[in-house]
Design a protein around this motif. Sequence first.
Motif: not given
Length: 92
Positions: A76-80, A83-87
Motif C-alpha cells: 500500500i505504501d509503495w503504491a501511494k 502515484s505521488n512521490p513528492l507530495q
Amino acid sequence: MNHLLPGFESKQRIELLLSLTRISSPEVIAALTLHYTSALPAERAAARHGIELSNFMRGQKKLEQIAATVEAIKAIDWAKLQSNPLQPKQVA
C-alpha cells in the motif's frame, strides 16, 4: 504464500515480527529464529530447542500471518509513493 524464507531472514527482522505476536515461549522463539536465520529444517530446529513440532508449526503459521500483513502494508505504501512521490497527502 510464504513471505519468510528459511536461511534468508535477518535476526532483527524475525525479532521485530515476533514482537508483533503473542508468542512468548523462549524455546519457540529460539527455534523459529534458528530456522529462519540458518535454514535448519523445522523438525531439527524444534528438536534442538526441545519443543514439539506442532508448537513450532503453530508459531510459524502466526509469524507468516504477521509477515503477510507487513508485506500488504508495504505494498500500500509503495503504491501511494508511486502515484505521488513528492507530495505528502493533505489531512483535512
